[in-house]
Design an enzyme around this catalytic site. Structure first.
Site, short mmCIF file in Angstrom:
data_model
loop_
_atom_site.label_atom_id
_atom_site.label_comp_id
_atom_site.label_asym_id
_atom_site.label_seq_id
_atom_site.Cartn_x
_atom_site.Cartn_y
_atom_site.Cartn_z
N HIS A 1 0.62 -38.32 33.21
CA HIS A 1 1.26 -37.69 34.36
C HIS A 1 2.01 -38.72 35.20
O HIS A 1 3.19 -38.54 35.52
CB HIS A 1 0.20 -36.99 35.22
N GLU A 2 1.32 -39.79 35.56
CA GLU A 2 1.95 -40.80 36.42
C GLU A 2 3.06 -41.55 35.70
O GLU A 2 4.03 -41.98 36.33
CB GLU A 2 0.89 -41.78 36.94
N HIS B 1 6.34 -39.77 36.27
CA HIS B 1 6.97 -40.14 37.55
C HIS B 1 7.56 -41.55 37.46
O HIS B 1 8.68 -41.81 37.92
CB HIS B 1 5.93 -40.12 38.68
#
Length: 349
Positions: free
Chosen positions: A20-21, A24
Site C-alpha cells: 500500500h505505502e 504512494h
C-alpha cells in the site's frame, strides 16, 4: 499464543502495508514529490536507513500494524527548506489524486497476483453462484431450489459470486429471503425461504439454507488468470456490499474485527494450510484497499474528497480546516479501534 501464527500475522500485515505505502511512494517519486520517510509499522524505530546524500529515510517500527509515507507539503503550512516545486501541494490536482489512490490500487493488484499465483499452484474453483447440490431437509430443498440453478438476486440485490450469496444469508439474521433463480434453460423464478440458525462448538452463530457450490478444481494459465480477475472483482463487490450492510444496520460494529480478531483468523487459517493463508492475504489486501478509499477524514478517500472539493472550488481548503477535520477523523478511528479490539478480546473468552 502460536508463534507460527504470530509470524504469519506480522508478515501478512507487513506485506499488505508495504504494498500500500509503496503505491504512494513510487508515484510521489515519479511526480517529483520530496519523500521524508517510508515507514512500515508504528511506534519507535527499530531499524532505519538513509542513503548518503539521499532524501528518504526507510524505517521499520516496533508495532507491526500500519505504516506511512511522509511527504513534503502534505500540509500547506509545511515550512521546511525544500524546493517549493517538490512540495505535494504544488503539484497539479490530477497528480495528487493519483498519489492518493495509488496505495489502494496497489492493494487490488497485490490481491490479483496472490489469487493468480494460488490458482496456478493449487488450481481454482468457480466463483459463479451456480447451485451444485441441495441438501434434503434444509430450507433450499423445501423451497424448490434445484441443482444447476443460478442465483440471480437475493432480496432484489443482484449477486454475481458465492461470497455475496453467503454474505446475504448471514446478513438475513434468520429473516425471510426472496431469491430469484435462473434454471439451466434460462427461465427465471422466485422462491422464498427462511435460513436455519446454526451454532458451532465455540458458540458462533451462523445461518444456512442447504446449498453447495461446485468444488471442481480447474487448472491452467488462462483458467488461473480468468479466475484471478473474477475473484478480485467479486471480492471488491463483496467489500462494497459489506459496507452497505453496515450502513443499513444489517451488520453492526460488533461484527467488525481489529488486530486481535485478524490474528484469530490468521491462526485458524494457518491450520488449514498455506493455500488458506494466501486466500486470507488477498482478502485482507482488498479490504485495506476498499476501506482506504472511503471518503472519511484520515483515509486516502478523505484526501481524495478534499481534492475534488478543491477542483470544484478552484482553490484548496484552508490547511487548518483540513488538518482539524483529519484530526477529528483520526480520533474517531482510534476510538473505534479500541472498541473493536475490546470486542475481539471478549470474543476470545
Amino acid at each position: 499464543m502460536n508463534l507460527l501464527s504470530l509470524l504469519y500475522f506480522v508478515l501478512i500485515l507487513g506485506a499488505i502495508v508495504l504494498v500500500h505505502e509503496f503505491g504512494h511512494f513510487i508515484f510521489s517519486k515519479l511526480f517529483g514529490v520530496y519523500v521524508y520517510e517510508f515507514s512500515i509499522g508504528m511506534g519507535p524505530k527499530i531499524f532505519h536507513f538513509k542513503k548518503k546524500g539521499g532524501e528518504t529515510e526507510y524505517c521499520i517500527r516496533a508495532i507491526p500494524i500500519g505504516g506511512f509515507v511522509s511527504l513534503a507539503g502534505e500540509d500547506a503550512d509545511d515550512n521546511t527548506k525544500i524546493d517549493k516545486k517538490r512540495m505535494l501541494y504544488s503539484k497539479p490536482v490530477w497528480q495528487r489524486l493519483i498519489i492518493m489512490i495509488a496505495g489502494a490500487t496497489f492493494n487490488f493488484l497485490f490481491a490479483f497476483v496472490i489469487i493468480f499465483v494460488s490458482a496456478l499452484i493449487y488450481g481454482s474453483i468457480s466463483t459463479k453462484p451456480v447451485v451444485a447440490n441441495v441438501s434434503e431437509g434444509y430450507p433450499a430443498y423445501t423451497a424448490g431450489i434445484k441443482e444447476g440453478d443460478t442465483i440471480v438476486s437475493i432480496n432484489k440485490q443482484r449477486v454475481s459470486s458465492w461470497s455475496e450469496v453467503q454474505l446475504y444469508i448471514q446478513a438475513s439474521k434468520g429473516e425471510q429471503l426472496n431469491i430469484v433463480l435462473k434454471d439451466k434453460s434460462g427461465t427465471k423464478r422466485e422462491v422464498t425461504l427462511i435460513p436455519d440458525k446454526v451454532e458451532d462448538e465455540e458458540g458462533n452463530v451462523g445461518y444456512v439454507v442447504g446449498i453447495g457450490l461446485d468444488t471442481t478444481v480447474k487448472r491452467g494459465f488462462i483458467v488461473s488468470l480468468k479466475n484471478a480477475a473474477e475473484t478480485t472483482a467479486s471480492l471488491y463487490k463483496l467489500m462494497l456490499t459489506t459496507l452497505k450492510e453496515l450502513v443499513t444496520g444489517k451488520f453492526g460494529v460488533k461484527d467488525l474485527s481489529g488486530p486481535v480478531g485478524i490474528y484469530s483468523v490468521v491462526d485458524s487459517q494457518s491450520k488449514k494450510g498455506f493455500e488458506s493463508i494466501l486466500s486470507l492475504v488477498a482478502y485482507l489486501s482488498m479490504n485495506v484497499g476498499v476501506i482506504n478509499l472511503i471518503p472519511f477524514p484520515a483515509f486516502d478517500g478523505g484526501r481524495v474528497l478534499f481534492l475534488i472539493i478543491e477542483k470544484i472550488r478552484r482553490k484548496p481548503i484552508k490547511a487548518k480546516t483540513e488538518g482539524m477535520i483529519n484530526s477529528i477523523g483520526f480520533i474517531l478511528l482510534m476510538l473505534l479501534m479500541v472498541f473493536v479490539t475490546i470486542s475481539d478480546i471478549v470474543k476470545l473468552f
